[in-house]
Scaffold this active site. Structure first.
Site, mmCIF file in Angstrom:
data_model
loop_
_atom_site.group_PDB
_atom_site.id
_atom_site.type_symbol
_atom_site.label_atom_id
_atom_site.label_comp_id
_atom_site.label_asym_id
_atom_site.label_seq_id
_atom_site.Cartn_x
_atom_site.Cartn_y
_atom_site.Cartn_z
ATOM 1 N N GLU A 1 0.778 -1.248 0.000
ATOM 2 C CA GLU A 1 0.000 0.000 0.000
ATOM 3 C C GLU A 1 0.807 1.294 0.000
ATOM 4 O O GLU A 1 0.718 2.097 0.926
ATOM 5 C CB GLU A 1 -0.968 -0.008 1.187
ATOM 6 N N GLU B 1 -6.204 -8.454 0.605
ATOM 7 C CA GLU B 1 -6.659 -8.048 1.937
ATOM 8 C C GLU B 1 -8.151 -7.799 1.885
ATOM 9 O O GLU B 1 -8.621 -6.931 1.157
ATOM 10 C CB GLU B 1 -5.947 -6.780 2.438
#
Length: 408
Positions: free
Chosen positions: A238, A329
């Site tokens: 991320e 995720e």
């Protein structure tokens, strides 16, 4: 040949994977927007993820060959134009299903800062009061039918919190023990550098760590695992709020080059960073998507299955552009009825569209405490493991959610 992922603007958070697969496989690619996410990473540490609207990260995996990954940040991509006759949905079976085994990432925040000594290895031989990550993974494979584990770890842990230092042998022995426990199950194992494109608030290649420092660590890691077809290198988790996308692309390329020199065959997810032959063949998008009202993964109640606002538009975009995505995720309240309903629907939709969606990895097991809002920790009683209601009903492949109704 390699696969790598981009993300679409219909998805809140994306990471990009590059997968080494047979040359006969179809090609893939995408780009995305993201929102702020806040998740507790341990009983004592809270991670706040402020993900910008131009975030993408790259990974590389290998099926029957070597593997690699890199991370990137890029503007949302074109939605493209779609032919009237889009390909039919997939077979109903997802290629990758798994769980994040957290612990080595504990003590780290979305600004890239990490507290020395706060990592909690999810292995009883190193943290006696912690979770038995090895036992969890064996249970997830043997009892639930999972085949993939993501193993988050801080860059700082690799170098014993010294920027520019080589990988610390003692720390690597501990992390490698988790990797070997994962490999022993026969599953795919994602080495996920969980640093958000940063080291202690400094952005890689943009006033923080240099590209050479970043690449050096990945070169060492690649040299250790380059011959194992089950290893997936998650070059960066991320990346967010990166001021200069072009400079970030250079950072990604530096890591990819280092891995190549270690013996890897690579692919990359940025539009500027392509395969060795200049193509984007087998580049895949990795998507992070939660089911609560603000996509933060911090609330016990789920409010959406993400289908109409995210997965359906993304599936269409992927087909129109000849690409694929991997959701590494996702999660919801582990014993909440709303999350069971919506998670089952989300997984069923992804499975029905498995021509463009490769799979999902739930957040999270490992060293989280049992009361953690997104806990996927199985309860251990002697040799018996009992899954959380959410895993048992929806997320475990043997639960059959892949074949279920989307309930749209």
């Amino acid at each position: 040949m390699l696969k790598a992922l981009f993300g679409l603007n219909v998805v809140d958070s994306l990471a990009v994977y590059s997968q080494c697969i047979p040359s006969t496989a179809a090609s893939t690619t995408v780009a995305s927007t993201t929102t702020t996410t806040v998740r507790s990473t341990s009983t004592t540490t809270t991670t706040v993820r402020s993900i910008s609207s131009t975030t993408i990260s790259t990974i590389s995996t290998s099926i029957g060959a070597t593997t690699t990954v890199a991370s990137t940040s890029t503007a949302a991509g074109s939605t493209g134009t779609c032919a009237p006759n889009s390909p039919a949905p997939g077979s109903g079976t997802l290629k990758f299903t798994g769980v994040n085994i957290a612990g080595f990432d504990f003590g780290c925040n979305s600004d890239g800062s990490c507290t020395p000594g706060a990592a909690f290895p999810p292995l009883t031989q190193y943290f006696a009061l912690g979770a038995d990550g090895a036992g969890q993974m064996m249970h997830f494979v043997n009892d639930d039918g999972y085949n993939t584990f993501r193993l988050p770890v801080a860059w700082q842990f690799f170098t014993n919190y010294v920027l520019g230092a080589p990988i610390d042998a003692d720390n690597m022995v501990k992390y490698d023990a988790l990797v070997q426990a994962c490999l022993a199950t026969g599953a795919f194992c994602i080495i996920d550098m969980h640093n958000y494109a940063r080291w202690e608030t400094g952005i890689i290649g943009q006033g923080g760590p240099t590209n050479d420092q970043f690449a050096a660590t990945w070169g060492e890691i690649a040299a250790m695992y380059k011959d194992n077809p089950k290893i997936i290198f998650g070059i960066m988790n991320e990346p967010h709020d990166v001021p200069d996308i072009n400079l970030w692309a250079a950072s990604v390329q530096a890591a990819v080059t280092a891995i190549r020199k270690a013996g890897q065959v690579l692919g990359n997810a940025l539009k500027k960073v392509v395969n060795l032959d200049g193509s984007t063949t087998n580049l895949i998008f990795d998507v992070h998507k939660y089911l609560d009202f603000d996509n933060s993964g911090t609330n016990p109640e789920c409010t959406t299955n993400n289908i109409n606002e995210a997965w359906a538009p993304l599936a269409q975009w992927l087909r129109c552009n000849g690409r694929q995505a991997f959701n590494t995720e996702t999660g919801g309240g582990y014993q909440t009825a709303s999350c069971m309903t919506f998670m089952c629907q989300q997984i069923a939709f992804q499975a029905q569209n498995s021509d463009v969606f490769l799979g999902y990895v739930g957040w999270a097991a490992g060293n989280f405490f049992t009361g953690y809002v997104l806990s996927e920790l199985p309860a251990e009683n002697g040799t018996t493991w009992t899954d959380t209601p959410l895993v048992a009903k929806c997320m475990a492949p043997k639960a059959g959610a892949q074949k279920g109704s989307t309930g749209q």
